[in-house]
Write a protein that holds these residues in place. Structure first.
Motif, PDB file in Angstrom:
ATOM      1  N   ASP A   1       0.823  -1.215   0.000  1.00  0.00           N
ATOM      2  CA  ASP A   1       0.000   0.000   0.000  1.00  0.00           C
ATOM      3  C   ASP A   1       0.857   1.265   0.000  1.00  0.00           C
ATOM      4  N   GLY A   2       0.308   2.323  -0.588  1.00  0.00           N
ATOM      5  CA  GLY A   2       0.961   3.635  -0.526  1.00  0.00           C
ATOM      6  C   GLY A   2       1.477   4.171  -1.857  1.00  0.00           C
TER       7      GLY A   2
ATOM      8  N   ARG B   1       0.068   7.811  -2.577  1.00  0.00           N
ATOM      9  CA  ARG B   1       0.680   8.826  -1.710  1.00  0.00           C
ATOM     10  C   ARG B   1       2.134   9.080  -2.098  1.00  0.00           C
TER      11      ARG B   1
ATOM     12  N   ARG C   1     -12.426   2.718  -7.578  1.00  0.00           N
ATOM     13  CA  ARG C   1     -11.585   3.882  -7.903  1.00  0.00           C
ATOM     14  C   ARG C   1     -12.027   4.499  -9.234  1.00  0.00           C
TER      15      ARG C   1
HETATM   16 MG    MG Z   1      -4.088   2.446  -0.496  1.00  0.00          MG
END
Ligand code: MG
Ligand code: IPE
Ligand code: IPE
Length: 261
Positions: free
Chosen positions: A38-39, A42, A89
């Protein structure tokens, strides 16, 4: 001729990633590591880029971690690539991710073969673009006799959907008279999961700092050790993988019992 020879020489040497194993107990390695990668979004945002840039960087990170896990002797690596909820999404991101998946299943295949990686998948095929399913089948077929690390890619995967899928398959066997209700046990249930034949993850890693499971491997992680890091997936390194394994080696796994002192 010479060019072919050089290419052959290069491609016959599987790329290895250097991993510093200082302080690792090589006799107590997790067999199966599962990762919630995850990430990516970001990571891209922090660089002023679009989210898709983060997904591309995430692929590079996964490639490195597969090699690192392999050289550490890990037997199975399950990677959460796309969840059943990720369809929520915006369409351009979903389309980009599906293209990225099908593209990489194709261009990475040769290297997977050279590195003796056995590719498997977890997840429902029903919603995927046909090209993704075709490339998944091709990757399975082309690597099924490989004896190295098992790379289990969770694509359109959801733990709840997997459990429902197993329940339906078992109900069908009962309705057909092939199975008695009394004979349903954990082992029968596991035979109907996507992870059939694989050991449960010993270690579950989540990058990106969130402390949740996000519908990953709900059945299989019953006794997995969990390790999280705020590091975003594209920044994850073999050193951090080693750090996670060291943390795992310092845990006391009791499985509900008591450890003899
Ligand atoms: Mg995520
Ligand atoms: C993980 O990164 C990749 C997928 C879920 C496909 P994210 O895209 O969730 O990145 P963040 O969490 O928004 O930063
Ligand atoms: C989990 O990440 C799914 C993958 C890494 C593929 P998400 O970004 O989808 O999870 P949430 O929405 O933060 O729980």
């Amino acid at each position: 001729m010479l060019k072919t020879l050089i290419q052959k020489t290069i491609s016959s040497k599987p790329a290895k990633v250097k991993v510093n194993t200082d302080g690792l107990d090589l006799s107590n390695m997790p067999q199966h590591i599962a990762i919630i990668m995850d990430g990516n979004g970001r990571w891209a945002k922090s660089r002023g880029g679009v989210r898709t840039l983060g997904h591309k960087a995430g692929v590079d990170s996964l490639k490195t971690i597969i090699k690192a896990a392999d050289s550490l002797g890990i037997k199975v690596l399950t990677a959460y690539v796309f969840s059943t909820e990720n369809w929520r999404r915006p369409l351009p991101e979903v389309q980009f991710l599906m293209k990225l998946i099908s593209h990489n299943l194709s261009i990475q295949l040769q290297e997977m073969k050279e590195n003796n990686v056995q590719v498997r998948f977890a997840g429902s095929r029903d919603e995927n673009p046909p090209i993704v399913n075709e490339r998944m089948d091709h990757a399975i077929e082309e690597t099924k006799y490989n004896t190295g690390i098992i790379l289990n890619l969770a694509i359109n995967y959801g733990g709840q959907a997997e459990i429902l899928h197993a329940v339906k398959a078992i109900a069908r066997q009962v309705a057909d008279g092939a199975l008695n209700i009394e004979d349903i046990n954990a082992s029968v249930f596991e035979d109907n999961l996507y992870s059939k034949g694989l050991p449960a993850p010993d270690l579950l890693i989540r990058t990106g700092g969130d402390l949740r499971i996000s519908n990953f491997l709900l059945w299989q992680i019953a006794y997995s050790e969990i390790w999280t890091t705020p590091v975003l997936w594209p920044d994850f390194t073999p050193d951090l993988l080693v750090e996670a394994i060291k943390a795992y080696q310092n845990r006391e796994r009791r499985f509900g019992g008591l450890v003899q002192k």
